[in-house]
Scaffold this motif. Structure first.
Motif, PDB file in Angstrom:
ATOM      1  N   PRO A  73      53.804  18.477   1.614  1.00  0.00           N
ATOM      2  CA  PRO A  73      54.938  19.380   2.577  1.00  0.00           C
ATOM      3  C   PRO A  73      53.740  19.781   3.435  1.00  0.00           C
ATOM      4  N   ALA A  74      52.356  19.432   3.128  1.00  0.00           N
ATOM      5  CA  ALA A  74      52.170  20.071   4.125  1.00  0.00           C
ATOM      6  C   ALA A  74      51.481  19.444   5.063  1.00  0.00           C
ATOM      7  N   TYR A  75      51.470  18.099   4.947  1.00  0.00           N
ATOM      8  CA  TYR A  75      50.985  17.023   6.403  1.00  0.00           C
ATOM      9  C   TYR A  75      52.741  16.839   6.972  1.00  0.00           C
ATOM     10  N   ALA A  76      53.382  17.327   5.920  1.00  0.00           N
ATOM     11  CA  ALA A  76      55.558  16.772   7.020  1.00  0.00           C
ATOM     12  C   ALA A  76      54.982  18.411   7.863  1.00  0.00           C
ATOM     13  N   SER A  77      54.453  19.463   7.483  1.00  0.00           N
ATOM     14  CA  SER A  77      55.223  20.071   8.177  1.00  0.00           C
ATOM     15  C   SER A  77      54.189  20.652   9.461  1.00  0.00           C
ATOM     16  N   THR A  94      49.444  23.519  -1.702  1.00  0.00           N
ATOM     17  CA  THR A  94      50.462  24.036  -2.025  1.00  0.00           C
ATOM     18  C   THR A  94      50.425  23.103  -3.432  1.00  0.00           C
ATOM     19  N   THR A  95      49.278  22.612  -3.946  1.00  0.00           N
ATOM     20  CA  THR A  95      49.262  22.551  -5.526  1.00  0.00           C
ATOM     21  C   THR A  95      50.268  21.373  -6.243  1.00  0.00           C
ATOM     22  N   CYS A  96      51.222  21.145  -4.825  1.00  0.00           N
ATOM     23  CA  CYS A  96      51.487  20.632  -5.669  1.00  0.00           C
ATOM     24  C   CYS A  96      52.050  19.262  -6.542  1.00  0.00           C
ATOM     25  N   MET A  97      51.113  18.701  -6.564  1.00  0.00           N
ATOM     26  CA  MET A  97      51.183  17.175  -7.130  1.00  0.00           C
ATOM     27  C   MET A  97      51.427  16.293  -6.723  1.00  0.00           C
ATOM     28  N   TYR A  99      70.151  21.407  -6.516  1.00  0.00           N
ATOM     29  CA  TYR A  99      69.279  22.041  -7.444  1.00  0.00           C
ATOM     30  C   TYR A  99      67.908  21.569  -6.722  1.00  0.00           C
ATOM     31  N   HIS A 100      67.002  22.371  -6.631  1.00  0.00           N
ATOM     32  CA  HIS A 100      66.024  22.235  -6.217  1.00  0.00           C
ATOM     33  C   HIS A 100      65.130  22.199  -7.098  1.00  0.00           C
ATOM     34  N   ASP A 101      63.940  20.951  -7.378  1.00  0.00           N
ATOM     35  CA  ASP A 101      63.088  21.055  -9.068  1.00  0.00           C
ATOM     36  C   ASP A 101      61.610  21.788  -8.178  1.00  0.00           C
ATOM     37  N   PRO A 102      61.670  22.947  -8.837  1.00  0.00           N
ATOM     38  CA  PRO A 102      59.901  23.586  -8.781  1.00  0.00           C
ATOM     39  C   PRO A 102      59.189  22.269  -9.082  1.00  0.00           C
ATOM     40  N   CYS A 103      57.827  22.608  -8.607  1.00  0.00           N
ATOM     41  CA  CYS A 103      56.791  21.525  -8.782  1.00  0.00           C
ATOM     42  C   CYS A 103      56.218  21.807  -9.805  1.00  0.00           C
ATOM     43  N   TYR A 104      55.799  22.934 -10.788  1.00  0.00           N
ATOM     44  CA  TYR A 104      55.364  23.342 -11.952  1.00  0.00           C
ATOM     45  C   TYR A 104      56.014  23.117 -13.215  1.00  0.00           C
ATOM     46  N   LEU A 105      57.497  22.928 -12.909  1.00  0.00           N
ATOM     47  CA  LEU A 105      58.337  23.006 -14.418  1.00  0.00           C
ATOM     48  C   LEU A 105      58.687  21.109 -13.797  1.00  0.00           C
ATOM     49  N   GLU A 159      73.011  16.095  -5.351  1.00  0.00           N
ATOM     50  CA  GLU A 159      70.928  15.854  -5.384  1.00  0.00           C
ATOM     51  C   GLU A 159      70.855  15.751  -4.131  1.00  0.00           C
ATOM     52  N   VAL A 160      69.552  16.020  -3.613  1.00  0.00           N
ATOM     53  CA  VAL A 160      69.035  16.486  -2.503  1.00  0.00           C
ATOM     54  C   VAL A 160      68.053  15.281  -2.762  1.00  0.00           C
ATOM     55  N   GLU A 161      68.004  14.954  -0.867  1.00  0.00           N
ATOM     56  CA  GLU A 161      67.813  13.463  -1.249  1.00  0.00           C
ATOM     57  C   GLU A 161      66.189  13.002  -1.204  1.00  0.00           C
ATOM     58  N   ASN A 162      65.538  14.265  -1.508  1.00  0.00           N
ATOM     59  CA  ASN A 162      63.972  14.302  -2.358  1.00  0.00           C
ATOM     60  C   ASN A 162      63.845  15.115  -3.252  1.00  0.00           C
ATOM     61  N   ASN A 163      64.653  14.129  -5.218  1.00  0.00           N
ATOM     62  CA  ASN A 163      64.762  15.221  -5.857  1.00  0.00           C
ATOM     63  C   ASN A 163      63.817  15.007  -7.235  1.00  0.00           C
ATOM     64  N   LYS A 164      63.943  15.169  -8.331  1.00  0.00           N
ATOM     65  CA  LYS A 164      63.169  15.297  -9.749  1.00  0.00           C
ATOM     66  C   LYS A 164      61.320  14.788  -9.308  1.00  0.00           C
ATOM     67  N   ASP A 165      61.478  13.834  -9.677  1.00  0.00           N
ATOM     68  CA  ASP A 165      59.461  14.025  -9.324  1.00  0.00           C
ATOM     69  C   ASP A 165      59.264  13.560  -7.457  1.00  0.00           C
ATOM     70  N   ASN A 166      60.209  13.580  -6.875  1.00  0.00           N
ATOM     71  CA  ASN A 166      60.010  13.573  -5.684  1.00  0.00           C
ATOM     72  C   ASN A 166      59.863  14.824  -5.162  1.00  0.00           C
ATOM     73  N   SER A 167      60.253  15.436  -5.657  1.00  0.00           N
ATOM     74  CA  SER A 167      60.923  16.992  -5.204  1.00  0.00           C
ATOM     75  C   SER A 167      59.762  17.619  -4.163  1.00  0.00           C
ATOM     76  N   PHE A 168      60.381  17.934  -2.635  1.00  0.00           N
ATOM     77  CA  PHE A 168      59.398  18.136  -1.879  1.00  0.00           C
ATOM     78  C   PHE A 168      59.124  19.836  -2.341  1.00  0.00           C
ATOM     79  N   CYS A 169      58.093  20.411  -2.049  1.00  0.00           N
ATOM     80  CA  CYS A 169      57.391  21.761  -2.577  1.00  0.00           C
ATOM     81  C   CYS A 169      58.241  22.766  -1.795  1.00  0.00           C
ATOM     82  N   CYS A 170      58.495  24.158  -1.979  1.00  0.00           N
ATOM     83  CA  CYS A 170      59.589  24.835  -1.097  1.00  0.00           C
ATOM     84  C   CYS A 170      57.913  25.396  -0.664  1.00  0.00           C
TER      85      CYS A 170
END
Lengths: 679, 302, 339
Positions: free
Chosen positions: A305-309, A364-367, A568-574, A598-609
């Protein structure tokens, strides 16, 4: 053998053998240097020798190519080419070893080639070879024409085209050689492609003379290229082909739970101890070996997410910079054979020349990076070790972090509000506070954000209403609750984190706390996975678990169905940290007429907030705001409500929606609020 | 060059809500122990001078208080102070500033410093007396509320910017040695590296008992407490003539009346304004500003 | 010698008696009435007699019995050591029970030096002074950064000293005028080698005063609506001698520079007065300014979080209220400035 045609003279074979030995020596020498460089790391390794598990991992990931296959999507089919090239390479390697080295070299060619298995093997190999050619060609097209972002920013065109050109030539030479031998040697067997080539030659190149010349020429071209590759591989990113299998066998990639290791702050008076990583040698050997497994595929960069922004952080660049840092300590000249290190001592400070502070503090430690990496590289632990080095050794961190650290120490929360105001939100709500006499079934850990941030207080209130409606026996710590310590640890201040953790564990023991339910996934993650480093032994659940259970058992009865569209937005830490994806979906789908969008980037591809890693307390000065990017992704679903289950995500997404001036039209809600609404 | 910085490790109130007016006590959860913020700024200023001057400059921290003040001294040494002095007697950190100042004097006199820095005031006592008392005992000049400090080459003079409030400053040149008390805006204190905090755990702190102090200091200390804090309560506004809206007057006359303090006295003060007419809301706003002393300069500008 | 009642220090500004002195005299008068003792004022300077005589009309309305003056060229500029020496001498000679100064920089410094010289009790920055018939002072002052108030009592040693916060009360002149006696005692003036040299004076510019230094901050947020709103902000800030600032939204939109941002910058401000206009005041913003002594908020939303920490809550449109306030303050300036 007396019937065999001598295609290559003994002298030529000898010359080749000598060259081969030289190439092999170079190959081994470079790998030896790298092995010695890895030894520069400290010995806090995570090398695990649970043979069974390691072997399973090895089989899954190396021949099984699991990480690669996982990443193959409609938009990114590159992995298919890799499958062809990888398996092809293995097959050809076996082919070369068995049939050419042993078979031809010891004159046992006919015997080895004669069997049914061999013929099947040759067929499979050659057909795979065609796929290899297709894969190589597609690679050229991708890198030259399509130019996918993750292969950049430096596409290295020249090198790439050169290497793939020679790889094409190598394969073609193999088929030519086989084809010629089919025509020249009696009773020779090969795969189907070779037969086609042989037929082609018989048609167009008349005599055995010509074919003999062609064979000789192709033999030398083929071997020179082969020797070239043998020498080239250890100097290039293709060394990952050697290092990754080794790494898969001896080193388990760090799980999320292993990234944050406790630091031992016991200091001998005279000893200058190093905390975190300030130089390349401060990493452990298991971290250093990973640097050589990176194939520079750039998938990590794509999902960061950092690179994308627009931030300067790229996980690929970071790993490569670290690798370069390690390489700079090595002596890659061929002689003397035993000298592996060069004497230069000035290179090696990590943050300075190549790696900037901004890069380190953008994470952001999103993994997402580690999650998508085909070679299971751990990017996060390296960033965190560098952060620890910056914070603990040099006090180099963003200005906003200073007040967070000072407030955590003085007031016990990152905002500096203090204990007295901690449970203010609950004052008129008749919520039990834990005490010596008043020990409930479970402790509700509210968390700093839900105690002080206006919007998150609403969620805490909703949750307590739900718990009361279901008659759950719970209590809060009230004024005695302090931060869980997540922001301190994520921002590298292990010292403050440890003092907080120890204080909290003492508190849990004091009140005999056995079960904790949290609102925030960061608190959940750190209690569940990291507090055991300090001797804690508690059962921790995130509230979604309990809510889901209560809904299922009928202790919470929704009266109506939700009539709005939800995403639904998947939180990284969940999600990525704790693999909780289905629970929230089950809850929401159960409450709603239609299923969630579903958002395009969801589940384990979720984009960090953008709120993790302590960044919710820091400012974003460079590029776009990560939360605005994610809000846009969620808004693109067209849903009327964005649901989430984390106070960081809630705050960041609401901010993002506000900045798009859509706060009237799209709501951002926590699942607790949504459930409470329909009761 | 030797700089002495006076540090106070005390107990501070985080929120007014922590005070219980029913029994006049302060809840312990609303209190935090920390170093006085103004003193942190003073120490930071001293360390900045040391950064510039290097080996030639030594920074000493001095504190008066019970054993727990030792934690603060170690923190200061982690930040970069060279030596720490602790007058270890919690009775001397008293509500009577003269005694605290005398104890500090008892140590600082023996150190023979070129510069003494203190915070402008304590965040709890809000007195601002210790710096001035210290200057008198040491027979040195004192300048309070400084926001900028520059020492000349040989350490004989200092140029200081003294804050007069509202952003106004005067620039003064003072000979050294001298005592300066610093304002919060002078700098942003640094954060110690953890490695230096761990190293500071083993450093030596020079302890003083009452007997070790200068004779003059002891004499002052042995006197009875001259002032004593007897009760704490919530702040009460002093009733003053609050302008009452008399809509019969013209706007200009109303303003004149407001200035001269005309109108009846009112006991309670409105702290909630919701008016239909903006003019009325503005009037109430200005009245509030005046009542609280934020318009004292009116007529003096322009 | 018998104790000579209550003393108050006269401070001067531009060759006139400073208006805050009259506030001090009002408070001191009350004490003098209670102990039924003498009420005297003290003044130092190089041309002080003339100055007092010029203001004698006004001074006569405050029930002063005497005014002690010490006049000498050496006293032209305030020097705490010289002034303190003289002041202590006077106190030793005349033995007042209570000595009062205004809680200004000068007053505090001087009072402290005198108290240290005489080894007597002093309480600074008082908001209320009371006494019993014997002259035992009871001083009320703010503690814990104005969150609470403490009442200090004194031992039996005299004089008992206090400095009184200016701007708190209105001067309370009497109806009848009683001219005080001007006494000029013979005092030896010490010459101090260590005077601080005055170099220059900077006037504060609201746009550039560092937020950490500012006593008054006027901050704007989303409610400013556009860059034009900043003009209103700046005008008000100028008139109340404050510094301009903005919330994160205002800075994001480019209305104010980054150095002026409050909240989420890690910087905490603690001015005497914080005016927040058009700011909803979420906790991230509050973090940066919650140490402010007094908070005034102007917002159209009644339930804005900022109101929870405000001392004065103004519900309304800042684009209408603030220009009105600016107009009125300007008018006050005219009225006050005109002789």
């Amino acid at each position: 053998m007396s019937n065999d045609v001598v295609l290559i003279s003994f002298l030529e074979k000898m010359i080749f053998a000598v060259l081969f030995v030289i190439a092999a020596i170079i190959f081994l020498r470079i790998f030896y240097v790298r092995f010695k460089l890895i030894q520069l790391g400290n010995k806090n390794d995570s090398f695990k020798f649970n043979f069974k598990k390691q072997f399973e991992t090895f089989l899954l990931y190396v021949p099984g190519q699991l990480c690669n296959i996982r990443n193959i999507r409609q938009k990114d089919l590159a992995g298919l080419a890799h499958l062809a090239i990888f398996w092809g390479a293995i097959l050809f390697a076996i082919d070369y070893f068995l049939f050419l080295l042993i078979g031809d070299g010891f004159g046992a060619s006919k015997i080895i080639r004669g069997t049914g298995i061999s013929i099947t093997f040759l067929w499979i190999t050659e057909i795979t070879g065609i796929f290899m050619l297709a894969g190589l060609t597609s690679g050229v097209v991708r890198r030259g024409v399509i130019k996918p972002g993750r292969l950049g920013p430096d596409f290295e065109f020249q090198t790439f085209f050169l290497i793939t050109f020679f790889a094409h030539v190598l394969l073609l030479c193999y088929f030519i050689l086989e084809g010629c031998r089919l025509n020249l040697e009696p009773d020779y067997v090969a795969g189907p492609v070779s037969y086609i080539v042989a037929g082609f030659f018989s048609h167009f190149c008349a005599g055995a003379e010509t074919q003999h010349d062609v064979f000789q020429f192709a033999w030398w071209v083929h071997n020179i290229i082969l020797l070239g590759f043998i020498v080239y591989i250890p100097f290039s990113k293709h060394q990952h082909a050697i290092f990754f299998p080794i790494n898969a066998l001896i080193n388990l990639s760090p799980e999320a739970t292993d990234v944050f290791k406790p630091v031992d702050f016991e200091l001998n008076a005279s000893e200058q101890k190093q905390f975190g990583a300030s130089k390349i040698e401060d990493f452990s050997r298991s971290q250093l070996i990973e640097l050589y497994t990176c194939a520079q595929c750039g998938r990590c960069q794509d999902v960061c997410p950092a690179y994308a922004s627009g931030k300067p952080l790229s996980p690929k660049k970071l790993i490569q910079d670290l690798r370069k840092s390690l390489d700079s300590k090595g002596n890659f000249k061929l002689l003397p054979l035993t000298k592996c290190y060069n004497e230069s001592t000035d290179r090696g400070v990590l943050v300075g020349e190549n790696i900037s502070e901004d890069e380190i503090w953008s994470c952001t430690t999103c993994m997402a990076c580690t999650n998508v990496c085909p070679v299971m590289l751990g990017h996060l632990d390296k960033v965190m070790d560098i952060r620890r080095g910056l914070t603990l050794m040099e006090s180099r961190f963003p200005a906003e972090a200073k007040s967070v650290f000072k407030d955590l120490e003085t007031f016990g929360d990152p905002l500096g509000m203090g204990s007295y105001l901690r449970a203010d939100w609950s004052r008129h709500l008749n919520i039990k506070e834990i005490s010596e006499k008043n020990k409930p079934d479970m402790l509700l850990w509210v968390g700093c954000l839900s105690s002080f941030y206006n919007r998150n207080i609403d969620v805490a209130i909703s949750l307590t209403k739900l718990l009361n409606a279901a008659e759950i026996d719970f209590a809060i710590l009230g004024k005695e609750e302090i931060c869980c310590g997540d922001p301190a640890r994520r921002m590298g201040n292990e010292y403050i984190f440890q003092s907080i953790a120890k204080q909290n564990i003492k508190l849990f023991k004091k009140y005999g706390v056995k079960k904790i339910i949290t609102i925030c996934p960061h608190c959940y993650n750190i209690f569940k996975n990291e507090y055991n480093q300090f001797g804690a032994d508690i059962d921790v659940i995130h509230y979604l678990d309990l809510i889901s259970d209560l809904l299922e058992k009928g202790k919470l009865n929704p009266r109506k169905k939700l009539d709005e569209t939800i995403t639904y937005h998947d939180p990284c830490y969940l999600g990525r940290y704790n693999n909780i994806y289905d629970l929230p979906r089950k809850i929401l789908n159960g409450l709603s007429e239609a299923n969630i969008i579903e958002v395009e980037n969801n589940k384990d591809n979720s984009f960090c907030c953008g709120g993790g890693g302590g960044l919710i307390f820091l400012q974003e000065h460079i590029g776009e705001r990560i939360n605005e990017l994610r809000a846009e992704q969620c808004l693109n679903t067209g849903a009327q409500t964005i649901a989430t289950a984390c106070p960081h995500c809630l705050t960041m997404l609401e901010d993002g929606v506000k900045s798009k001036e859509l706060e009237g039209k799209v709501k951002v809600h926590d699942i607790a609020e949504i459930v409470q609404r329909v009761l | 060059m030797k700089i002495a910085v006076c540090i106070r490790y005390g107990t501070y109130l985080t929120t007014q809500l922590g005070f219980n007016p029913l029994d006049n006590t302060i809840r312990k959860e609303s209190l935090v122990d920390k170093i006085n913020a103004y003193d942190e700024n003073a120490l930071e200023e001293a360390l900045r001078i040391k950064d510039r001057m290097g080996e030639l400059c030594e920074v000493y921290v001095v504190t008066v208080g019970g054993p727990r003040a030792e934690e603060a001294l170690r923190y200061c040494m982690a930040l970069g102070a060279d030596r720490a002095f602790h007058v270890c007697d919690s009775n001397l950190d008293s509500s009577e500033a003269l005694i605290t100042a005398a104890a500090l004097f008892g140590v600082i006199k023996q150190l023979q410093c070129d510069l003494i820095l203190c915070g402008k005031k304590g965040e709890d006592t809000c007195r601002g007396q210790v710096g001035n008392y210290l200057a008198e005992f040491l027979d040195l000049p004192v300048i309070t509320s400084i926001v900028k400090l520059e020492i000349n080459e040989n350490g004989s003079k200092a140029i200081v910017h003294k804050s007069l409030g509202r952003g106004d400053r005067i620039v003064l040149e003072s000979p050294l040695p001298a005592v300066f008390t610093v304002e919060k805006g002078i700098n942003t204190p640094r954060y110690p590296t953890i490695i230096s905090r761990l190293q500071a755990l083993d450093k030596e702190i020079t302890r003083f008992e009452r007997e070790d102090l200068e004779r003059e200091a002891k004499e002052i200390i042995n006197e009875q407490h001259l002032t004593k804090l007897s009760t704490i309560s919530l702040p009460k506004k002093r009733s003053r003539k609050v302008f009452q809206m008399d809509s019969n007057l013209s706007a200009a006359d109303r303003l004149k009346a407001m200035l001269s303090g005309g109108g009846a006295k009112k006991k309670t003060e409105d702290n909630f304004i919701e008016e239909e007419k903006p003019e009325k809301a503005a009037e109430k706003l200005i009245t509030y500003l005046k009542d609280n002393g934020f318009l004292v300069h009116i007529g003096q500008d322009k | 010698m018998e104790s000579a009642g209550i003393w108050a220090l006269i401070e001067t500004e531009a060759e006139k008696v400073d208006s805050i002195t009259f506030e001090l005299l009002s408070e001191g008068r009350k004490l003098a009435d209670k102990i039924k003792g003498e009420f005297a004022a003290i003044a130092f300077g190089s041309n002080v007699r003339k100055l007092i005589e010029n203001s004698i009309e006004e001074l006569s309305l405050y029930g002063l019995d005497k005014i002690y003056i010490v006049e000498d060229d050496a006293l032209k500029e305030f020097d705490s050591k010289v002034y303190a020496d003289i002041f202590s001498e006077l106190v030793k000679i005349y033995n007042p029970q209570v000595v009062l100064c205004s809680a200004t920089s000068l007053g505090n410094e001087l009072a402290c030096r005198v108290a240290a010289k005489l080894k007597t009790g002093l309480v600074t920055d008082c908001t209320l002074l009371e006494t019993d018939t014997k002259g035992q002072l009871k001083a009320t002052k703010p503690i814990h950064e104005d969150k609470l108030t403490g009442i200090y009592t004194f031992s039996s040693k005299f004089p008992q000293m206090a400095t009184f916060r200016p701007g708190l009360i209105d001067p309370d002149p009497a109806k009848e005028s009683v001219k005080p006696e001007i006494v000029q005692p013979e005092i030896e003036i010490s010459t101090n080698v260590f005077s601080a040299k005055f170099i220059e004076f900077f006037k504060g510019d609201p746009k550039t005063i560092d937020l950490g230094e500012a006593d008054v901050i006027v901050a704007g947020g989303k409610g400013l609506d556009s860059k034009d709103g900043v003009t209103i902000l700046e005008q008000l800030a100028y008139l109340i001698r404050g510094s301009t600032a903005g919330s994160r939204v205002a800075v994001d939109k480019g209305w104010l520079p980054l150095e002026r941002q409050i909240g989420q910058t890690g910087k905490r401000v603690s001015p005497q007065l914080f005016v927040a206009m058009g700011i909803s005041g979420a906790i991230q913003f509050q973090m940066g300014m919650k140490d402010s002594k007094k908070v005034i908020s102007i917002n159209t939303q009644k339930n804005a979080p900022i109101f929870k920490i405000s001392d004065l809550k103004v519900v309304g449109d800042l684009h209408q209220i603030v220009p009105e306030a600016i107009k009125q303050i300007k008018a006050l300036n005219e009225i006050n400035a005109s002789p």
